[in-house]
Scaffold this motif. Sequence first.
Motif, mmCIF file in Angstrom:
data_model
loop_
_atom_site.group_PDB
_atom_site.id
_atom_site.type_symbol
_atom_site.label_atom_id
_atom_site.label_comp_id
_atom_site.label_asym_id
_atom_site.label_seq_id
_atom_site.Cartn_x
_atom_site.Cartn_y
_atom_site.Cartn_z
ATOM 1 N N ALA A 8 0.833 -1.202 0.000
ATOM 2 C CA ALA A 8 0.000 0.000 0.000
ATOM 3 C C ALA A 8 0.867 1.251 0.000
ATOM 4 O O ALA A 8 0.580 2.232 -0.703
ATOM 5 C CB ALA A 8 -0.932 0.003 1.209
ATOM 6 N N ILE A 9 1.947 1.231 0.788
ATOM 7 C CA ILE A 9 2.856 2.379 0.826
ATOM 8 C C ILE A 9 3.576 2.517 -0.507
ATOM 9 O O ILE A 9 3.726 3.631 -1.038
ATOM 10 C CB ILE A 9 3.859 2.230 1.983
ATOM 11 C CG1 ILE A 9 3.118 2.069 3.311
ATOM 12 C CG2 ILE A 9 4.793 3.437 2.034
ATOM 13 C CD1 ILE A 9 4.025 1.780 4.497
ATOM 14 N N LEU A 10 4.010 1.409 -1.071
ATOM 15 C CA LEU A 10 4.683 1.450 -2.371
ATOM 16 C C LEU A 10 3.756 2.007 -3.447
ATOM 17 O O LEU A 10 4.170 2.818 -4.288
ATOM 18 C CB LEU A 10 5.138 0.045 -2.768
ATOM 19 C CG LEU A 10 6.246 -0.587 -1.917
ATOM 20 C CD1 LEU A 10 6.427 -2.049 -2.293
ATOM 21 C CD2 LEU A 10 7.563 0.166 -2.076
ATOM 22 N N ALA A 11 2.495 1.599 -3.421
ATOM 23 C CA ALA A 11 1.547 2.047 -4.440
ATOM 24 C C ALA A 11 1.261 3.536 -4.321
ATOM 25 O O ALA A 11 1.000 4.210 -5.329
ATOM 26 C CB ALA A 11 0.252 1.245 -4.337
ATOM 27 N N ARG A 12 1.314 4.071 -3.103
ATOM 28 C CA ARG A 12 1.023 5.488 -2.890
ATOM 29 C C ARG A 12 2.229 6.387 -3.162
ATOM 30 O O ARG A 12 2.088 7.604 -3.202
ATOM 31 C CB ARG A 12 0.566 5.721 -1.444
ATOM 32 C CG ARG A 12 -0.736 5.026 -1.069
ATOM 33 C CD ARG A 12 -1.043 5.299 0.394
ATOM 34 N NE ARG A 12 -2.063 4.384 0.913
ATOM 35 C CZ ARG A 12 -1.982 3.778 2.088
ATOM 36 N NH1 ARG A 12 -0.940 3.980 2.874
ATOM 37 N NH2 ARG A 12 -2.954 2.970 2.486
ATOM 38 N N ALA A 13 3.405 5.821 -3.300
ATOM 39 C CA ALA A 13 4.612 6.622 -3.511
ATOM 40 C C ALA A 13 4.494 7.437 -4.803
ATOM 41 O O ALA A 13 3.782 7.050 -5.732
ATOM 42 C CB ALA A 13 5.839 5.713 -3.567
ATOM 43 N N PRO A 14 5.194 8.558 -4.888
ATOM 44 C CA PRO A 14 5.098 9.395 -6.088
ATOM 45 C C PRO A 14 5.489 8.639 -7.358
ATOM 46 O O PRO A 14 6.494 7.924 -7.383
ATOM 47 C CB PRO A 14 6.094 10.527 -5.804
ATOM 48 C CG PRO A 14 6.209 10.574 -4.314
ATOM 49 C CD PRO A 14 6.064 9.151 -3.859
ATOM 50 N N GLY A 15 4.675 8.788 -8.393
ATOM 51 C CA GLY A 15 4.990 8.159 -9.679
ATOM 52 C C GLY A 15 5.186 6.668 -9.552
ATOM 53 O O GLY A 15 4.380 5.963 -8.941
ATOM 54 N N LYS A 16 6.284 6.191 -10.120
ATOM 55 C CA LYS A 16 6.603 4.759 -10.090
ATOM 56 C C LYS A 16 7.735 4.447 -9.121
ATOM 57 O O LYS A 16 8.362 3.382 -9.218
ATOM 58 C CB LYS A 16 6.968 4.292 -11.506
ATOM 59 C CG LYS A 16 5.798 4.335 -12.482
ATOM 60 C CD LYS A 16 4.686 3.406 -12.044
ATOM 61 C CE LYS A 16 3.460 3.499 -12.922
ATOM 62 N NZ LYS A 16 2.384 2.592 -12.489
ATOM 63 N N ILE A 17 7.978 5.365 -8.178
ATOM 64 C CA ILE A 17 9.037 5.135 -7.199
ATOM 65 C C ILE A 17 8.763 3.861 -6.395
ATOM 66 O O ILE A 17 9.676 3.084 -6.098
ATOM 67 C CB ILE A 17 9.176 6.359 -6.270
ATOM 68 C CG1 ILE A 17 9.870 7.499 -7.031
ATOM 69 C CG2 ILE A 17 9.949 6.011 -5.002
ATOM 70 C CD1 ILE A 17 9.915 8.805 -6.262
ATOM 71 N N GLY A 18 7.511 3.621 -6.045
ATOM 72 C CA GLY A 18 7.173 2.423 -5.289
ATOM 73 C C GLY A 18 7.398 1.149 -6.079
ATOM 74 O O GLY A 18 7.825 0.130 -5.522
ATOM 75 N N THR A 19 7.097 1.195 -7.363
ATOM 76 C CA THR A 19 7.343 0.021 -8.208
ATOM 77 C C THR A 19 8.832 -0.286 -8.249
ATOM 78 O O THR A 19 9.256 -1.442 -8.106
ATOM 79 C CB THR A 19 6.807 0.263 -9.625
ATOM 80 O OG1 THR A 19 5.409 0.563 -9.552
ATOM 81 C CG2 THR A 19 7.007 -0.960 -10.502
#
Length: 267
Positions: free
Chosen positions: A72-83
Amino acid sequence: RRGYPLTVLHEYRMNARIAKYGKPVISFIQGFCMGGGVGVACHARLRIVGESAQIAMPECGIGLVPDVGGSAILARAPGKIGTWAGLTGARLGPADAIHAGFADRFVPEADWPRLITALCATGDMGLIPDLPPPAPSRLPALRAEIDRLFDVPTLAALVAGLDQQDSEFAREALKALARVSPLAAACTLEHLRRLGATPDLRHALSEEYNFTHRAQAQSDFLEGIRAMIIDKDRKPRWRHARAEDVTPDEVAQLLAPLGPDALTFSE
């Protein structure tokens, strides 16, 4: 619901409870905070990092998807930073962790004892300072490249795109991806795509559980544990040698709803 799935079920319920707990939960994060540590620390009401903090979700390296609500935190990160962070297991220092949404404020670790004593005595969250980290985040400068290269539908497309680049970032990302389970990375990419940009924590945990419930039988998890934790030879024999060998059907099966075995949040 025996063994590993039962343990995970209780852990995920705890992660969700931390986020919704009636009294404010404040976490102080120093040193390595990875995997399960993120589930304990990073769903708190206020998350404080010190100068030694290194936060990461390295689950793909043991054949799992980022879980404990970390997706959930990764998905909310700006842009594709979480990916990028979820697939590569990148370690985030204090400023990067704040930028990516894993933490809220920086406080020097030498100030923690005094601050914790004051918080316990007063309960006043206004006492927590909001100070600049010791070094700025590197992520804003990398954002355009991350967004361009990690906004892809499949792991095979991601690897192919990175391989065509001549940049230090692309080379480091390829090196990191070469160490993780292709099956887990492909599932992580699809899982984050399905979550969207503003997922509810409980929904993310439920979707993670679809994978982790099946992990021992259908994923690279047991081999990852053998290679990284038991034998420590760091030479995992993944089910697939290359990203392009992972099929959409395999990903769909691991992420499919569990029916009667689905995660619930009632004790």
